[in-house]
Structures are given as structure tokens and as C-alpha cells.
Design a protein around this motif. Structure first.
Motif, PDB file in Angstrom:
ATOM      1  N   ASP A 313     -12.504  -1.392  -2.114  1.00  0.00           N
ATOM      2  CA  ASP A 313     -12.643  -1.051  -0.705  1.00  0.00           C
ATOM      3  C   ASP A 313     -11.480  -0.134  -0.332  1.00  0.00           C
ATOM      4  N   GLU A 314     -11.163  -0.032   0.925  1.00  0.00           N
ATOM      5  CA  GLU A 314     -10.142   0.924   1.363  1.00  0.00           C
ATOM      6  C   GLU A 314      -8.749   0.616   0.811  1.00  0.00           C
ATOM      7  N   SER A 315      -8.461  -0.654   0.563  1.00  0.00           N
ATOM      8  CA  SER A 315      -7.097  -1.006   0.169  1.00  0.00           C
ATOM      9  C   SER A 315      -6.986  -1.774  -1.149  1.00  0.00           C
ATOM     10  N   HIS A 316      -8.094  -2.332  -1.654  1.00  0.00           N
ATOM     11  CA  HIS A 316      -8.014  -3.189  -2.829  1.00  0.00           C
ATOM     12  C   HIS A 316      -9.092  -2.856  -3.862  1.00  0.00           C
ATOM     13  N   PRO A 383      -4.166  -4.741  -4.816  1.00  0.00           N
ATOM     14  CA  PRO A 383      -3.968  -3.571  -3.943  1.00  0.00           C
ATOM     15  C   PRO A 383      -3.862  -2.264  -4.735  1.00  0.00           C
ATOM     16  N   HIS A 384      -4.542  -1.243  -4.240  1.00  0.00           N
ATOM     17  CA  HIS A 384      -4.376   0.083  -4.839  1.00  0.00           C
ATOM     18  C   HIS A 384      -3.732   1.057  -3.857  1.00  0.00           C
ATOM     19  N   VAL A 385      -3.432   0.567  -2.648  1.00  0.00           N
ATOM     20  CA  VAL A 385      -2.727   1.364  -1.640  1.00  0.00           C
ATOM     21  C   VAL A 385      -1.423   0.658  -1.334  1.00  0.00           C
ATOM     22  N   ASP A 386      -0.331   1.398  -1.365  1.00  0.00           N
ATOM     23  CA  ASP A 386       0.977   0.820  -1.077  1.00  0.00           C
ATOM     24  C   ASP A 386       1.079   0.554   0.414  1.00  0.00           C
ATOM     25  N   ARG A 387       1.151  -0.737   0.808  1.00  0.00           N
ATOM     26  CA  ARG A 387       1.167  -1.122   2.211  1.00  0.00           C
ATOM     27  C   ARG A 387       2.564  -1.507   2.718  1.00  0.00           C
ATOM     28  N   ARG A 390       4.096   1.832   6.779  1.00  0.00           N
ATOM     29  CA  ARG A 390       3.006   2.575   7.410  1.00  0.00           C
ATOM     30  C   ARG A 390       3.572   3.319   8.619  1.00  0.00           C
TER      31      ARG A 390
END
Length: 399
Positions: A313-316, A383-387, A390
Motif C-alpha cells: 500500500d502507500e507505506s508498507h 515499511p517501505h517509506v521512511d516515516r 515528515r
């Protein structure tokens, strides 16, 4: 509003005019609205019931905690709106405080504090002597305060889990050392057998050499399992490198190929091809997948189906394992991460505990959905986006 205001008002109804009565009731309505505003602004849930357990008031926080609608709940019994609530245990004479776990609309821990509401009986006019006054009261309902203690309970659970894992690490290190000694001895004796096999001519020597190689491969495999197990339970940071999650899934499945054939299990893989590379410790993640797959095999025994699906999805990135085993009851589902808890005859109760630790160390999440007799679905989200940071849009400094 002073205590006894309503009683005094009722006593004076015959002496005041309609206009004054209207003013009194306007005042009552205003104060009722004010109290509701106050109750709806606090974080704790508040529920008021009558003597039969029917809801007479609940604030917004209580509705959110239990997923209720105020209009649909008023006049209904509390134990009908909140399934599983033991109203008899919570409606005793004295105040009762209990912690409870709820699963709808979200999984939370709630402190449930219930206190009876009692109205004192008013003495009649002829009872002038205080010694004759009946000070007992009539119980008209209960006031219930609900406090969300989810974070506190989870922090406590993580602390207990950490202490158990530390003890487990010491035990595992000792066991691994003891297993390592006979493995080294076996390797030495295999080398001796291999030397003798080379002296033999013909097919017997080749057969013996082949058996030695198989035995050595199994020893290396056992040594690898012990090493990965120790790495998984030790509180060490994963060595992160860009990895393809699909290849790790395929490698874990290949590792279990002999068992797949022996149990006559079908493994269906639906691996999304456009997944991004993830920062992972390959060995640790392979150990996690190995444990999940192994658990599924043991739950299905023979001729089951295991479906492994990857998505994003958008983040994972999402890895989902669904088996056709016997599933887990609701009672046992809340205990699957306890060390040494297992429903299997020969299980250790450590597999899912190790998986969750590995997933958490990678910043991921893990969830389980199951019902008894209907299989189990375990979902890992990585996670594939570093959170960590932000940036927000710049605001208008003039405001």
C-alpha cells in the motif's frame, strides 16, 4: 445547582405561578446542557444506568470506546449493547473496578469502574427526633467510568516480554553451546569416515561418500537453524541491506521443500512483481518466514493449502500467510505471543514470539486473524517509506 433543588421545587409547585415554573425548568435545561457539554469534553467514558442495568446516559467517549450510537443505546440494557459484559459481577452493592479487554471496534484494554447511585430517603414531617430518621437509601442505578489503559497495559506486556526473552536468551545460549559440542564431534567423525571411503574402490565407496555428504549437509542445516534462532532472540540490531522480499519468501519455502512433499501440502505463491526493495536483515526475515510457514504446516498436518501473498500500500509491503488448518479459538488468540504457550503436543511456544520480535525490530507490524475450525491468516506489514520525519506545509505566519 444546590442539592435538593428539585425536591424543593416539587414541594413549592402549588405556591408558584406558571411563569416562575417555566423559569425554573429553563434553568434546569441550561444546567443539564452544561453538564452534558462537560461530560462530552473529557476523555474518560461515562455511562449511567438505572437499577435494572438500562442505559440512561452515555457520553461521546463511551460511545467511541464501545462503538455505540447514543440514540440507539438509551433505554437498552448495558450487557446487551456490550457483549460479554458480566453485569451481575459489576452491579454489586459496593464499587467495583475491573480491567477488561475489548475487540470491537478496536482491540483495547479498559478499566471499568462502577459505583452504585443511592438516593437517601427523606424523613416524614412527624419524625422530628433524629434517632428515628431512616438513613438508608434506595439504589437507583450505577455510574460507570471507563478509562482507556491500552498503552499502559501494552507497555507492561512489552516489559514482561523483554524480561522473559532475556531469560530465554541465556537458556538458549547454553543449549546451543551444548548442541554445538556433539555437532563438532560428528563433523570430525564424518571426516574420518570420508577418508576411509576414499580407500574403497567401486560403488561402495561412492555410496558411502554420498551418505557422508548428506549427513554433513544436515549437520550444517542444524547448525544454521541454531545460529538463526540465537540471532532472532538476541536483542541485537538487524544488519539492514536492500533486499527483495519475494526472494526471501521463495528461499524460505525452498528450505522446507522436503517437508512440503512429505506432508503432501500445496503452497500457492502470489508474489507481486513490482515491490520495492526493503531495508532488511535477510537472515532474520528468512527465520521469521520459516517459523510462520512451519506453524502453518503443523496446524494443517497433511494435505492442506498454504497461500502466501505479497502486496503493498502507500507505506508498507504486506506479506500474508493463509492456511487451511484448524485455526485458533478467541480465548487462545490473545495468548499466542506468550513464551512457551502452545496448543500443539510437541510445540515450544516460541515461534510466533520470535517472529514478532524480528518484525518489530524492522519497524513493522504483525496481526493474526483466526477462528476455530476455519484456518488462520497471519499478516506482516513492513515499511517501505521512511516515516521518521515528515515536513509540513508552511503555515500563514499572520494568523
Amino acid at each position: 445547582m444546590k442539592a435538593g433543588f428539585v425536591e424543593k421545587l416539587i414541594g413549592r409547585l402549588g405556591k408558584i405561578g406558571p411563569e416562575e415554573v417555566q423559569n425554573y425548568f429553563l434553568r434546569l435545561a441550561q444546567e443539564k446542557g452544561f453538564l452534558e457539554t462537560v461530560f462530552n469534553s473529557i476523555q474518560e467514558g461515562i455511562i449511567v444506568t438505572d437499577s435494572k442495568g438500562r442505559i440512561t446516559y452515555l457520553n461521546n467517549a463511551a460511545c467511541q470506546l464501545f462503538g455505540l450510537e447514543a440514540e440507539d443505546s438509551l433505554g437498552k440494557r448495558l450487557d446487551e449493547r456490550v457483549r460479554g459484559l458480566d453485569w451481575n459481577a459489576l452491579s454489586r452493592e459496593a464499587a467495583v473496578s475491573r480491567d477488561m479487554e475489548i475487540f470491537y471496534p478496536t482491540n483495547r484494554f479498559i478499566n471499568f469502574y462502577s459505583v452504585p447511585l443511592v438516593i437517601e430517603r427523606q424523613p416524614s414531617d412527624d419524625k422530628i427526633d433524629n434517632r428515628n430518621i431512616d438513613h438508608s437509601g434506595e439504589r437507583v442505578g450505577h455510574a460507570i467510568i471507563l478509562r482507556d489503559i491500552t498503552e499502559t497495559r501494552r507497555t507492561e506486556q512489552q516489559t514482561i516480554e523483554s524480561e522473559r526473552l532475556n531469560a530465554l536468551t541465556l537458556l538458549a545460549a547454553g543449549v546451543a553451546h551444548e548442541i554445538g559440542n556433539p555437532l563438532n564431534s560428528l563433523n570430525i567423525h564424518l571426516q574420518l569416515i570420508e577418508r576411509e571411503a576414499r580407500k574403497l574402490n567401486g560403488g561402495k565407496g561412492a555410496e558411502l561418500q554420498e551418505s557422508v555428504e548428506v549427513a554433513r549437509a544436515e549437520i550444517n542445516r542444524l547448525d544454521s537453524i541454531i545460529s538463526q534462532f540465537l540471532r532472532a532472540i538476541r536483542p541485537t540490531r538487524p544488519q539492514l541491506r536492500p533486499e527483495n522480499i519475494n526472494s526471501i519468501v521463495e528461499e524460505a519455502v525452498r528450505f522446507l521443500t522436503p517437508e512440503i512433499k512429505d506432508r503432501d501440502i500445496v503452497v500457492e505463491q502470489e508474489l507481486r512483481s513490482d515491490l520495492p526493495l526493503l531495508e532488511l536483515d535477510r537472515d532474520q526475515m528468512k527465520q521469521a518466514f520459516y517459523n510462520v510457514i512451519k506453524n502453518s504446516f503443523e496446524a494443517m498436518k497433511r494435505r492442506g493449502i498454504l497461500r502466501i501473498r505479497t502486496d503493498m500500500d502507500e507505506s508498507h509491503v504486506i506479506v500474508r500467510f493463509t492456511d487451511t488448518g484448524g485455526g485458533i479459538s478467541a480465548e487462545n488468540l490473545s495468548r499466542v505471543f506468550e513464551p512457551y504457550f502452545t496448543t500443539k503436543i510437541s510445540g515450544t511456544g516460541l515461534g510466533l514470539l520470535i517472529v514478532r520480535r524480528i518484525v518489530r525490530e524492522h519497524g513493522g507490524e504483525m496481526s493474526i486473524e483466526s477462528s476455530e475450525g476455519k484456518g488462520l491468516t497471519l499478516t506482516i506489514r513492513l515499511p517501505h517509506v521512511d516515516r521518521r520525519v515528515r515536513m509540513l506545509e508552511a503555515g500563514d505566519s499572520s494568523k
